[in-house]
Design a protein around this motif. Structure first.
Motif, mmCIF file in Angstrom:
data_model
loop_
_atom_site.group_PDB
_atom_site.id
_atom_site.type_symbol
_atom_site.label_atom_id
_atom_site.label_comp_id
_atom_site.label_asym_id
_atom_site.label_seq_id
_atom_site.Cartn_x
_atom_site.Cartn_y
_atom_site.Cartn_z
ATOM 1 N N LEU A 162 50.161 42.376 15.672
ATOM 2 C CA LEU A 162 50.360 43.233 14.507
ATOM 3 C C LEU A 162 49.850 42.317 13.231
ATOM 4 O O LEU A 162 49.153 42.835 12.272
ATOM 5 C CB LEU A 162 51.509 43.663 14.409
ATOM 6 C CG LEU A 162 51.862 44.783 15.633
ATOM 7 C CD1 LEU A 162 53.142 45.661 15.337
ATOM 8 C CD2 LEU A 162 50.713 45.880 16.086
ATOM 9 N N SER A 183 54.130 49.505 7.427
ATOM 10 C CA SER A 183 53.977 48.182 8.380
ATOM 11 C C SER A 183 53.911 46.867 7.826
ATOM 12 O O SER A 183 54.213 45.984 8.371
ATOM 13 C CB SER A 183 52.164 48.400 8.834
ATOM 14 O OG SER A 183 51.945 49.525 9.471
ATOM 15 N N VAL A 201 56.582 44.831 10.109
ATOM 16 C CA VAL A 201 55.816 43.698 10.932
ATOM 17 C C VAL A 201 56.388 42.470 10.660
ATOM 18 O O VAL A 201 56.773 41.754 11.512
ATOM 19 C CB VAL A 201 54.347 43.696 10.784
ATOM 20 C CG1 VAL A 201 53.768 42.515 11.477
ATOM 21 C CG2 VAL A 201 53.813 45.039 11.315
ATOM 22 N N GLY A 256 53.154 49.548 16.217
ATOM 23 C CA GLY A 256 51.714 49.517 16.720
ATOM 24 C C GLY A 256 51.373 50.777 16.308
ATOM 25 O O GLY A 256 50.077 50.823 15.878
ATOM 26 N N LEU A 270 50.507 51.147 12.443
ATOM 27 C CA LEU A 270 49.473 50.349 12.072
ATOM 28 C C LEU A 270 48.149 51.177 12.635
ATOM 29 O O LEU A 270 47.294 51.180 11.741
ATOM 30 C CB LEU A 270 49.404 49.230 12.633
ATOM 31 C CG LEU A 270 48.658 47.878 12.298
ATOM 32 C CD1 LEU A 270 48.188 48.247 10.434
ATOM 33 C CD2 LEU A 270 48.562 46.750 12.686
ATOM 34 N N LEU A 322 43.333 47.068 18.571
ATOM 35 C CA LEU A 322 44.439 47.519 18.559
ATOM 36 C C LEU A 322 44.683 48.734 19.376
ATOM 37 O O LEU A 322 45.969 48.748 20.078
ATOM 38 C CB LEU A 322 44.981 47.996 17.208
ATOM 39 C CG LEU A 322 46.326 47.885 17.006
ATOM 40 C CD1 LEU A 322 47.357 47.049 17.535
ATOM 41 C CD2 LEU A 322 46.862 48.399 15.681
#
Length: 449
Positions: free
Chosen positions: A314, A335, A339, A382, A385, A409
């Motif tokens: 990430l 995020s 993260v 995840g 994002l 991703l």
């Protein structure tokens, strides 16, 4: 442990096939106020950052005050249905209202802006993949529950949001003897937080999930600094304790801590605060205390390694698109907050694995909760994002970096979802059962306040 009157009241909870949206909750409270104007009134107690009214329904005229707020975290929608049912029963059953001895102040949704960003999964299907792909959790300094004023050692926070200010004013105005902000978890078993020990209440809380076949949580607590009062009943963590724990690990606690919580703020009035954490998916392993065939420290090290791998994916994605992002997206703000925390969580787990006594045999519940921590982080962060990158594409910002990172991703995320389904299978718990457990906890909590 559940008295017959409460058991009968639990049976009043209807069936549900979906969670309620912000508009549906507001409409339900508005109808109750109009139809029961002699005992109920609806007022606007605040405004969200995007201009959404925050509504509070007041019911009854008892000498004590109870304050109930739904969805302080917008990915936790059980409480929306719970407050509507609570308000409905209090308005329609004068005997129930009198028996509580309280005036009730019921806030339908504390974070309407954030809740709207989760509504894509509220109608199902209730799979982990759909949940993660429509998931939103605000950055720490944008969460209603964690933006109360706080000052301790090197930490200082006073950037109180309008939504938090609305709840602060209600607490100051009502000085509640009982308060609950309605939360829920995702996988595993049910557990509860109380702001002080109340042994008679512990027994009721422990019994409620079992009535619906939901196991009690027997795995890892949400944070190592949390103190257990009883089986699946914990003392509500103070931010000061969290600070001291992180500081003892040699990490910068001031960087990880934002504001305080609602229960700490209400403590000045002697308020008994309750939090019920209920999963969406039933996992029998959550309550399994049998040996897992592995050492506890090995499980923690494995969890740390998985969190570091997730962070690398990430963080690498965010770094690759950092110069190309143009939207002022709540998903990218979230995020950027969450993260980096994955790296801090991994470091804390590595240090904890080396603590004396952690080379003991692990239980099945501990192994499962370690796995769930990893899968929850992957699917939550995840998914957010991915939503941030897809938002860039949706407004026409399809640079080579954004397109490449979105595609890559998405592939990794699909593999994460498949692994989560394989390692943490779970049966979807009927929404009615979850609402009933929360509802029963509220009535029991108010009775013991």
């Amino acid at each position: 442990m559940i008295d017959p009157a409460l058991q009968e009241e639990l049976d009043s909870v209807p069936d549900y096939d979906r969670f309620a949206t912000v508009d549906e909750i507001a409409a339900a409270l508005t109808r109750l106020a109009a139809g029961h104007s002699r005992i109920a009134s609806l007022r606007r107690v605040g405004t969200s950052r995007l201009g959404e009214p925050i509504l509070c329904l007041t019911v009854g005229g008892g000498p004590r005050h109870a304050l109930v707020g739904a969805m302080p975290h917008p990915n936790e929608p059980i409480g929306g249905l719970t407050v509507v049912h609570l308000a409905t029963r209090l308005c329609r059953d004068p005997a129930l209202l009198r028996s509580t001895g309280h005036t009730w102040h019921i806030v339908g949704c504390l974070d309407p802006d954030g809740t709207r960003l989760n509504e894509g999964w509220f109608a199902g299907p209730f799979t982990k993949t759909r949940y993660g792909r429509h998931f939103y959790r605000p950055a720490g300094d944008e969460q209603v529950e964690w933006t109360f004023p706080f000052a301790y050692k090197r930490a200082y926070f006073d950037r109180v949001m309008p939504e938090t200010l609305a709840l602060m004013r209600l607490i100051d105005e009502t000085r509640p003897s009982f308060m609950t902000t309605l939360h829920n978890s995702e996988m595993g078993g049910a557990f509860f937080y109380l702001s002080r020990p109340v042994p008679a209440l512990h027994a009721v809380l422990r019994a409620l999930p079992g009535r619906y076949g939901v196991p009690l949580h027997a795995g890892e607590p949400e944070h190592p600094s949390v103190r257990e009062l009883d089986e699946a009943v914990y003392l509500t963590p103070r931010m000061e304790d969290f600070y001291d724990y992180v500081e003892a690990l040699g990490q910068d606690a001031a960087e990880q801590i934002g504001g305080g919580a609602s229960d700490s703020y209400a403590a000045r009035y002697g308020t008994l605060s309750l939090t019920a954490e209920l999963p969406y998916w039933r996992d029998p392993a959550a309550g399994d205390r049998s040996p897992a065939g592995a050492a506890y420290d090995e499980l923690i090290r494995a969890q740390a390694a998985h969190l570091r791998e997730t962070f690398a994916v990430l963080d690498g994605t965010m770094s690759a698109v950092a110069g190309d992002l143009t939207a002022r997206s709540p998903f990218i703000r979230a995020s950027r907050f969450f993260v980096p925390l994955l790296s801090e969580m991994a470091a804390a787990a590595e240090q904890r694995a080396d603590e004396p006594g952690n080379d003991r045999p692990a239980t099945v519940a501990e192994r499962q909760s370690c796995r769930e921590t990893t899968h929850s982080a992957r699917l939550r962060f995840g998914g957010m994002l991915l939503r941030a990158l897809e938002g860039e594409l949706a407004i026409g910002n399809g640079t080579a970096a954004v397109r490449k990172c979105t595609r890559r991703l998405a592939e990794v995320y699909a593999a994460w979802c498949a692994e989560a389904d394989a390692e943490t299978p779970g049966e979807t718990i009927p929404i009615r059962d979850l609402v009933a457990i929360q509802y029963g906890g509220i009535l029991a909590g108010a009775a013991h306040a």
